[in-house]
Scaffold this motif. Sequence first.
Motif, PDB file in Angstrom:
ATOM      1  N   ASP A 112       3.994  16.091 -10.688  1.00  0.00           N
ATOM      2  CA  ASP A 112       4.703  14.883 -10.263  1.00  0.00           C
ATOM      3  C   ASP A 112       5.253  15.045  -8.859  1.00  0.00           C
ATOM      4  N   GLY A 113       5.095  14.019  -8.057  1.00  0.00           N
ATOM      5  CA  GLY A 113       5.612  14.038  -6.699  1.00  0.00           C
ATOM      6  C   GLY A 113       7.085  13.691  -6.599  1.00  0.00           C
ATOM      7  N   ASP A 164       2.967   5.983  -4.942  1.00  0.00           N
ATOM      8  CA  ASP A 164       1.833   5.435  -4.213  1.00  0.00           C
ATOM      9  C   ASP A 164       2.196   4.021  -3.786  1.00  0.00           C
ATOM     10  N   ALA A 165       1.353   3.417  -2.976  1.00  0.00           N
ATOM     11  CA  ALA A 165       1.536   2.032  -2.552  1.00  0.00           C
ATOM     12  C   ALA A 165       0.262   1.573  -1.857  1.00  0.00           C
ATOM     13  N   PHE A 166      -0.076   0.309  -2.035  1.00  0.00           N
ATOM     14  CA  PHE A 166      -1.213  -0.302  -1.366  1.00  0.00           C
ATOM     15  C   PHE A 166      -0.699  -1.227  -0.273  1.00  0.00           C
ATOM     16  N   THR A 167      -1.175  -1.014   0.957  1.00  0.00           N
ATOM     17  CA  THR A 167      -0.756  -1.830   2.093  1.00  0.00           C
ATOM     18  C   THR A 167      -1.946  -2.633   2.589  1.00  0.00           C
ATOM     19  N   ARG A 168      -1.932  -3.927   2.319  1.00  0.00           N
ATOM     20  CA  ARG A 168      -3.079  -4.772   2.626  1.00  0.00           C
ATOM     21  C   ARG A 168      -3.389  -4.808   4.118  1.00  0.00           C
ATOM     22  N   SER A 169      -2.382  -4.655   4.954  1.00  0.00           N
ATOM     23  CA  SER A 169      -2.608  -4.708   6.397  1.00  0.00           C
ATOM     24  C   SER A 169      -3.430  -3.523   6.910  1.00  0.00           C
ATOM     25  N   LYS A 170      -3.542  -2.462   6.090  1.00  0.00           N
ATOM     26  CA  LYS A 170      -4.286  -1.269   6.493  1.00  0.00           C
ATOM     27  C   LYS A 170      -5.727  -1.279   6.018  1.00  0.00           C
ATOM     28  N   ARG A 180      -1.088   4.896  -0.022  1.00  0.00           N
ATOM     29  CA  ARG A 180      -0.197   5.952   0.418  1.00  0.00           C
ATOM     30  C   ARG A 180      -0.668   7.333  -0.076  1.00  0.00           C
ATOM     31  N   HIS A 181      -1.002   7.449  -1.363  1.00  0.00           N
ATOM     32  CA  HIS A 181      -1.334   8.760  -1.910  1.00  0.00           C
ATOM     33  C   HIS A 181      -2.558   8.776  -2.820  1.00  0.00           C
ATOM     34  N   ALA A 208      -0.327   6.224  -9.616  1.00  0.00           N
ATOM     35  CA  ALA A 208       1.053   5.756  -9.615  1.00  0.00           C
ATOM     36  C   ALA A 208       1.022   4.257  -9.331  1.00  0.00           C
ATOM     37  N   CYS A 209       2.042   3.717  -8.698  1.00  0.00           N
ATOM     38  CA  CYS A 209       2.079   2.290  -8.431  1.00  0.00           C
ATOM     39  C   CYS A 209       0.990   1.875  -7.447  1.00  0.00           C
TER      40      CYS A 209
END
Length: 290
Positions: A112-113, A164-170, A180-181, A208-209
């Motif tokens: 786990d992070g 984690d996270a998803f960034t649509r702009s990227k 993110r991860h 993760a998320c």
Amino acid sequence: MSLQVGDLVTRISYGEDVLFRVTSVDDEANIELKGEELRLVADAPLSDLKKVDDDERTEFEQEQKKKEEQCYRLFRQDYRLMREKNEYELSSAYTTPNPQYFEMRGRVLHMDGDASYLQKCTAMYDRLGIPVYGAHMRETDMPHQVASLLEMVQPDILVITGHDAFTRSKGTDKDLKAYRHSKAFAQTVREARKAIPNLDDLIIFAGACQSYFEGLIRAGANFASSPSRVNIHALDPVYIASRVSMTPFLDRVQLSEVLRNTITGEDGLGGIDTKGVLRRGIPLKNQDDL
């Protein structure tokens, strides 16, 4: 308004839908946050944040506790049904009426992070009676540590999670660079599969998320998040790993039943056909010696 590390906040522009804890306030234009109950990391300017007062925090914690207890009751209910089925099968197979058998539940290695989430998860494993070894490290360090941990712990189930996270702009949701991860999670899965290639010899949950579900499954995970790129609860990986741990190795894990018991459900979690890892034995003498 001033903020300090550890304060609880919500984001105004997102309708105050997620409770975050402040992890860094070095720059008022870019304050770093992590989800209090969701495996999500984010950042926001000070002007977009609202500090949560004690009453709001208490209300939120009570609501989360209610969800967790509901899932726990569902899990225990399903486990009782599985145990009754096991007892019936053993009674049919042996001449001794109501044979007393012992169980060897699958052992979990949980990477786990987030240290606080790991503590919360290991407490739930203990509550469910699942043997677990927890390891806290940064998500980017996981690919380099997983092989040695597998050799040391010899688990039946591997959980790879954190933030984690998803960034649509990227990029699109098919681009690893937009997460993110997810890349680190996928690399960790591939390293684990180098050591144990068979999908039934090591059951893997990863993500993760908002994680890249398809990429994690292709890398070799049995279960992963997040098919609809939504947030998942901190305890969701625990329920999946625990269900696998308690399902007999001759039985297939029922995906729909597993996902029903999670807090997030099918939008946030998914997987492939997978066998359980529980083994039963007779006669029962002293299970503590096993």
